[in-house]
Design a protein around this motif. Structure first.
Motif, PDB file in Angstrom:
ATOM      1  N   ASP A 373       0.795  -1.182  -0.002  1.00  0.00           N
ATOM      2  CA  ASP A 373      -0.073  -0.123   0.055  1.00  0.00           C
ATOM      3  C   ASP A 373       0.769   1.372  -0.016  1.00  0.00           C
ATOM      4  O   ASP A 373       0.644   2.227  -0.684  1.00  0.00           O
ATOM      5  CB  ASP A 373      -0.800  -0.035   1.224  1.00  0.00           C
ATOM      6  N   LEU A 374       1.915   1.215   0.724  1.00  0.00           N
ATOM      7  CA  LEU A 374       2.882   2.242   0.825  1.00  0.00           C
ATOM      8  C   LEU A 374       3.518   2.808  -0.315  1.00  0.00           C
ATOM      9  O   LEU A 374       3.814   3.879  -1.049  1.00  0.00           O
ATOM     10  CB  LEU A 374       3.724   2.225   2.005  1.00  0.00           C
ATOM     11  N   CYS A 375       3.840   1.591  -1.109  1.00  0.00           N
ATOM     12  CA  CYS A 375       4.390   1.485  -2.382  1.00  0.00           C
ATOM     13  C   CYS A 375       3.637   2.321  -3.352  1.00  0.00           C
ATOM     14  O   CYS A 375       4.121   3.189  -4.105  1.00  0.00           O
ATOM     15  CB  CYS A 375       4.630   0.311  -3.031  1.00  0.00           C
ATOM     16  N   ASP A 376       2.242   1.971  -3.344  1.00  0.00           N
ATOM     17  CA  ASP A 376       1.155   2.707  -4.079  1.00  0.00           C
ATOM     18  C   ASP A 376       1.199   4.027  -3.884  1.00  0.00           C
ATOM     19  O   ASP A 376       1.084   5.032  -4.651  1.00  0.00           O
ATOM     20  CB  ASP A 376      -0.159   2.060  -4.116  1.00  0.00           C
ATOM     21  N   ILE A 377       1.337   4.317  -2.653  1.00  0.00           N
ATOM     22  CA  ILE A 377       1.029   5.828  -1.732  1.00  0.00           C
ATOM     23  C   ILE A 377       2.556   6.444  -2.654  1.00  0.00           C
ATOM     24  O   ILE A 377       2.233   7.736  -3.233  1.00  0.00           O
ATOM     25  CB  ILE A 377       1.245   6.064  -0.553  1.00  0.00           C
ATOM     26  N   ALA A 378       3.500   6.008  -2.432  1.00  0.00           N
ATOM     27  CA  ALA A 378       4.705   6.697  -3.026  1.00  0.00           C
ATOM     28  C   ALA A 378       4.617   6.804  -4.667  1.00  0.00           C
ATOM     29  O   ALA A 378       5.030   7.946  -5.188  1.00  0.00           O
ATOM     30  CB  ALA A 378       5.970   5.838  -2.656  1.00  0.00           C
ATOM     31  N   LYS A 379       4.188   6.013  -5.144  1.00  0.00           N
ATOM     32  CA  LYS A 379       4.014   6.039  -6.671  1.00  0.00           C
ATOM     33  C   LYS A 379       2.999   7.194  -7.342  1.00  0.00           C
ATOM     34  O   LYS A 379       3.144   7.962  -8.169  1.00  0.00           O
ATOM     35  CB  LYS A 379       3.531   4.917  -7.567  1.00  0.00           C
ATOM     36  N   GLN A 380       2.015   7.345  -6.405  1.00  0.00           N
ATOM     37  CA  GLN A 380       0.910   8.346  -6.674  1.00  0.00           C
ATOM     38  C   GLN A 380       1.341   9.488  -6.298  1.00  0.00           C
ATOM     39  O   GLN A 380       1.372  10.587  -7.002  1.00  0.00           O
ATOM     40  CB  GLN A 380      -0.027   8.145  -5.853  1.00  0.00           C
ATOM     41  N   ALA A 381       2.327  10.056  -5.263  1.00  0.00           N
ATOM     42  CA  ALA A 381       2.823  11.056  -4.700  1.00  0.00           C
ATOM     43  C   ALA A 381       4.068  11.572  -5.946  1.00  0.00           C
ATOM     44  O   ALA A 381       4.121  12.883  -6.085  1.00  0.00           O
ATOM     45  CB  ALA A 381       3.541  10.870  -3.320  1.00  0.00           C
ATOM     46  N   MET A 382       4.538  10.779  -6.504  1.00  0.00           N
ATOM     47  CA  MET A 382       5.429  11.130  -7.565  1.00  0.00           C
ATOM     48  C   MET A 382       4.861  11.670  -8.756  1.00  0.00           C
ATOM     49  O   MET A 382       5.534  12.204  -9.570  1.00  0.00           O
ATOM     50  CB  MET A 382       6.386   9.829  -7.775  1.00  0.00           C
ATOM     51  N   THR A 383       3.581  11.269  -9.001  1.00  0.00           N
ATOM     52  CA  THR A 383       2.951  12.114 -10.214  1.00  0.00           C
ATOM     53  C   THR A 383       2.602  13.640  -9.924  1.00  0.00           C
ATOM     54  O   THR A 383       2.415  14.203 -10.976  1.00  0.00           O
ATOM     55  CB  THR A 383       1.413  11.447 -10.361  1.00  0.00           C
ATOM     56  N   PHE A 384       2.871  14.148  -8.731  1.00  0.00           N
ATOM     57  CA  PHE A 384       2.558  15.428  -8.572  1.00  0.00           C
ATOM     58  C   PHE A 384       4.019  16.321  -8.865  1.00  0.00           C
ATOM     59  O   PHE A 384       4.914  16.198  -8.297  1.00  0.00           O
ATOM     60  CB  PHE A 384       2.272  16.027  -7.169  1.00  0.00           C
ATOM     61  N   GLY A 385       3.575  17.173 -10.145  1.00  0.00           N
ATOM     62  CA  GLY A 385       4.894  17.834 -10.522  1.00  0.00           C
ATOM     63  C   GLY A 385       5.179  19.155  -9.720  1.00  0.00           C
ATOM     64  O   GLY A 385       6.188  19.469  -9.532  1.00  0.00           O
ATOM     65  N   THR A 386       4.142  19.739  -9.282  1.00  0.00           N
ATOM     66  CA  THR A 386       4.186  20.925  -8.129  1.00  0.00           C
ATOM     67  C   THR A 386       3.378  20.822  -6.980  1.00  0.00           C
ATOM     68  O   THR A 386       2.437  19.968  -6.894  1.00  0.00           O
ATOM     69  CB  THR A 386       3.817  22.335  -9.118  1.00  0.00           C
ATOM     70  N   GLN A 387       3.596  21.568  -6.095  1.00  0.00           N
ATOM     71  CA  GLN A 387       2.491  21.800  -5.200  1.00  0.00           C
ATOM     72  C   GLN A 387       1.373  21.883  -5.400  1.00  0.00           C
ATOM     73  O   GLN A 387       0.492  21.409  -4.681  1.00  0.00           O
ATOM     74  CB  GLN A 387       3.197  22.621  -3.895  1.00  0.00           C
ATOM     75  N   GLU A 388       1.104  22.771  -6.210  1.00  0.00           N
ATOM     76  CA  GLU A 388      -0.394  23.203  -6.470  1.00  0.00           C
ATOM     77  C   GLU A 388      -1.071  22.054  -7.079  1.00  0.00           C
ATOM     78  O   GLU A 388      -2.331  21.948  -7.188  1.00  0.00           O
ATOM     79  CB  GLU A 388      -0.086  24.374  -7.753  1.00  0.00           C
ATOM     80  N   GLU A 389      -0.563  20.841  -7.657  1.00  0.00           N
ATOM     81  CA  GLU A 389      -1.221  19.668  -8.000  1.00  0.00           C
ATOM     82  C   GLU A 389      -1.608  18.644  -7.086  1.00  0.00           C
ATOM     83  O   GLU A 389      -2.489  18.033  -7.190  1.00  0.00           O
ATOM     84  CB  GLU A 389      -0.310  18.946  -9.076  1.00  0.00           C
ATOM     85  N   VAL A 390      -0.968  18.828  -5.711  1.00  0.00           N
ATOM     86  CA  VAL A 390      -1.206  18.184  -4.735  1.00  0.00           C
ATOM     87  C   VAL A 390      -2.594  18.639  -4.089  1.00  0.00           C
ATOM     88  O   VAL A 390      -2.854  19.839  -3.798  1.00  0.00           O
ATOM     89  CB  VAL A 390      -0.188  18.351  -3.506  1.00  0.00           C
ATOM     90  N   PRO A 391      -3.238  17.528  -3.641  1.00  0.00           N
ATOM     91  CA  PRO A 391      -4.805  17.822  -3.239  1.00  0.00           C
ATOM     92  C   PRO A 391      -4.534  18.735  -1.689  1.00  0.00           C
ATOM     93  O   PRO A 391      -3.790  18.585  -1.268  1.00  0.00           O
ATOM     94  CB  PRO A 391      -5.575  16.595  -2.901  1.00  0.00           C
ATOM     95  N   CYS A 392      -5.598  19.667  -1.678  1.00  0.00           N
ATOM     96  CA  CYS A 392      -5.545  20.558  -0.598  1.00  0.00           C
ATOM     97  C   CYS A 392      -5.693  19.811   0.621  1.00  0.00           C
ATOM     98  O   CYS A 392      -5.034  20.283   1.864  1.00  0.00           O
ATOM     99  CB  CYS A 392      -6.576  21.490  -0.786  1.00  0.00           C
ATOM    100  N   HIS A 393      -6.380  18.747   0.951  1.00  0.00           N
ATOM    101  CA  HIS A 393      -6.445  17.903   2.006  1.00  0.00           C
ATOM    102  C   HIS A 393      -5.913  16.570   1.977  1.00  0.00           C
ATOM    103  O   HIS A 393      -5.474  16.297   0.883  1.00  0.00           O
ATOM    104  CB  HIS A 393      -7.981  17.620   2.350  1.00  0.00           C
ATOM    105  N   SER A 394      -5.443  16.013   2.906  1.00  0.00           N
ATOM    106  CA  SER A 394      -4.938  14.778   2.775  1.00  0.00           C
ATOM    107  C   SER A 394      -5.722  13.755   2.251  1.00  0.00           C
ATOM    108  O   SER A 394      -6.768  13.832   2.290  1.00  0.00           O
ATOM    109  CB  SER A 394      -4.527  14.539   4.346  1.00  0.00           C
ATOM    110  N   VAL A 395      -5.012  12.819   1.521  1.00  0.00           N
ATOM    111  CA  VAL A 395      -5.896  11.794   0.592  1.00  0.00           C
ATOM    112  C   VAL A 395      -6.076  10.636   1.764  1.00  0.00           C
ATOM    113  O   VAL A 395      -4.999   9.926   2.482  1.00  0.00           O
ATOM    114  CB  VAL A 395      -4.735  11.283  -0.442  1.00  0.00           C
ATOM    115  N   TRP A 396      -6.991  10.205   1.619  1.00  0.00           N
ATOM    116  CA  TRP A 396      -7.655   9.068   2.348  1.00  0.00           C
ATOM    117  C   TRP A 396      -7.478   7.826   1.675  1.00  0.00           C
ATOM    118  O   TRP A 396      -7.875   7.558   0.574  1.00  0.00           O
ATOM    119  CB  TRP A 396      -9.066   8.908   2.607  1.00  0.00           C
ATOM    120  N   PHE A 397      -6.129   7.185   1.994  1.00  0.00           N
ATOM    121  CA  PHE A 397      -5.830   5.792   1.224  1.00  0.00           C
ATOM    122  C   PHE A 397      -6.555   4.596   2.080  1.00  0.00           C
ATOM    123  O   PHE A 397      -6.245   4.238   2.958  1.00  0.00           O
ATOM    124  CB  PHE A 397      -4.316   5.701   1.334  1.00  0.00           C
ATOM    125  N   SER A 398      -7.494   4.402   1.126  1.00  0.00           N
ATOM    126  CA  SER A 398      -8.119   3.027   1.728  1.00  0.00           C
ATOM    127  C   SER A 398      -9.105   2.164   0.429  1.00  0.00           C
ATOM    128  O   SER A 398      -9.354   3.111  -0.516  1.00  0.00           O
ATOM    129  CB  SER A 398      -9.191   3.322   2.444  1.00  0.00           C
TER     130      SER A 398
END
Length: 401
Positions: A373-398
């Motif tokens: 699961d954490l591997c999937d989280i890392a791969k998703q986080a690496m898709t964000f090219g800038t801070q503006e692309e990151v969701p404003c709220h924490s992502v619920w990973f489930s």
């Protein structure tokens, strides 16, 4: 050192015994109930000379500890979840009274709805009460941080929570290197209170104070309420360096270093770093190795100290990492995970490049978090090219709606 196989709860009780606690206030709540049970057996067998006080609630348990500490005893209790929430008023009182209580918190989700399983919502919700908070990755750290906790608490006169994951650590057996009593005694001398209570020279303790400083009967200036609060804050700010100093001393006595408030794993060349606390650090380290095998340079930083927040250490360790995935088992409702907020705050205003920070909520109510699961989280986080692309709220990973 004598290696033993112990649960986290057994380890916490044994650590209290090694610290020669003198007053234990006990009220059971899952998953910490075994801690006072084991301590009661030590007392009954005569292995620990302590007063074991059976109270009717967690609120009273902390009241007993505060009173015992004020008269010079080394005091101990343990709790979890709604029991910790029930202590809330007394937590403020303990910090304001500057009593060096050490309290294990076996982290458990808060009701409602009821759960007896793990997340960190209980202790994170108490982060502003003035207590130091340490988080354990394994049972060895449970033992070591309770011993170190008393050393630091009694030096600074600030209480300490030693937090570890319910069931995942509290009921899981692991090898623990246990120091002998003589070694602990050499590191942790008997508690000497800052002020000795004497019935022939009565004093008021924690009486009502005024807004501004006033002169006492002996001519000394008594600070006002805001001044007392500032002194507590200044002590907590100084605690980071004191922790480092005592962490080095701990290594000389026991061979394990606790100088670093946020130990790291494979972060030197990492293109993404997991930031987490507690036992999640173990899963994150496994995920890091899995990602490295896939060609992704991952690293892990697991905060051992959350209060006082090690702001400068966070800047030094994480300020130049390309990306951070902050993975936590708690949520500050209406915003994001509290750890994510703290990390962003620490990094705010740095000159030069700052990391892209993505927050993730996992594992609430004991939901399993696998390294995959954490591997999937890392791969998703690496898709964000800038801070503006990151969701404003924490992502619920489930995988559950």
């Amino acid at each position: 050192m004598a290696p033993k196989i112990l649960t986290g709860n057994q380890t916490a009780a044994l650590a209290a015994k090694l610290c020669r606690v003198q007053v234990i206030a006990a009220y059971p709540i899952t998953p910490q109930s075994k801690i006072p049970e084991v301590l009661s057996e030590y007392v009954e067998r005569g292995e620990l000379q302590a007063e074991f006080v059976r109270v009717e609630s967690e609120h009273s348990a902390m009241g007993v500890c505060i009173s015992a500490s004020l008269v010079g005893a080394r005091a101990f209790t343990a709790t979890a979840a709604n029991g910790l929430a029930y202590m809330h008023e007394q937590l403020h009182w303990a910090a304001g009274a500057r009593v060096p209580i050490v309290m294990p918190v076996t982290n458990r989700g808060l009701g409602a709805p009821w759960t007896i399983l793990n997340d960190m919502q209980d202790s994170i919700a108490q982060r502003d009460t003035g207590w130091m908070q340490f988080y354990c990755m394994n049972n060895q750290e449970v033992l070591d941080l309770i011993i170190l906790g008393y050393k630091v608490a009694e030096r600074l006169l600030v209480p300490v929570m030693v937090c570890f994951d319910g069931f995942r650590l509290s009921h899981t057996m692991m090898p623990v290197d246990v120091p002998n009593q003589e070694a602990v005694d050499a590191f942790l001398p008997p508690f000497t209170p800052a002020y000795e209570l004497d019935w022939q020279r009565p004093v008021n303790i924690n009486a009502v104070v005024m807004t501004d400083p006033i002169a006492g009967p002996d001519g000394r200036l008594c600070p006002g309420y805001m001044g007392i609060r500032r002194r507590l804050q200044e002590t907590l700010e100084s605690a980071v360096s004191v922790l480092a100093e005592e962490g080095r001393a701990f290594e000389k006595h026991f061979g394990r270093s606790y100088e670093d408030p946020l130990p790291a794993y494979r972060t030197e060349d990492a293109e993404i770093v997991f930031v987490t606390m507690g036992s999640l650090g173990g899963e994150a380290s496994e995920a890091c190795d899995m990602l490295r095998e896939q060609g992704i340079k991952a690293g892990v930083t697991s905060l051992r100290v959350f209060r006082p927040f090690p702001k400068q250490a966070v800047r030094n360790r994480l300020g130049h990492a390309p990306r951070l995935a902050v993975v936590e088992k708690a949520i500050s409702y209406g915003l994001e995970g509290a750890l994510a907020t703290e990390i962003k705050s620490a990094l705010y205003g740095l000159n030069g490049r700052q990391p892209i920070v993505a927050g993730y909520i996992v594992g609430l109510g004991g939901k399993d978090v696998k390294p995959s699961d954490l591997c999937d989280i890392a791969k998703q986080a690496m898709t964000f090219g800038t801070q503006e692309e990151v969701p404003c709220h924490s992502v619920w990973f489930s995988n559950e709606v």
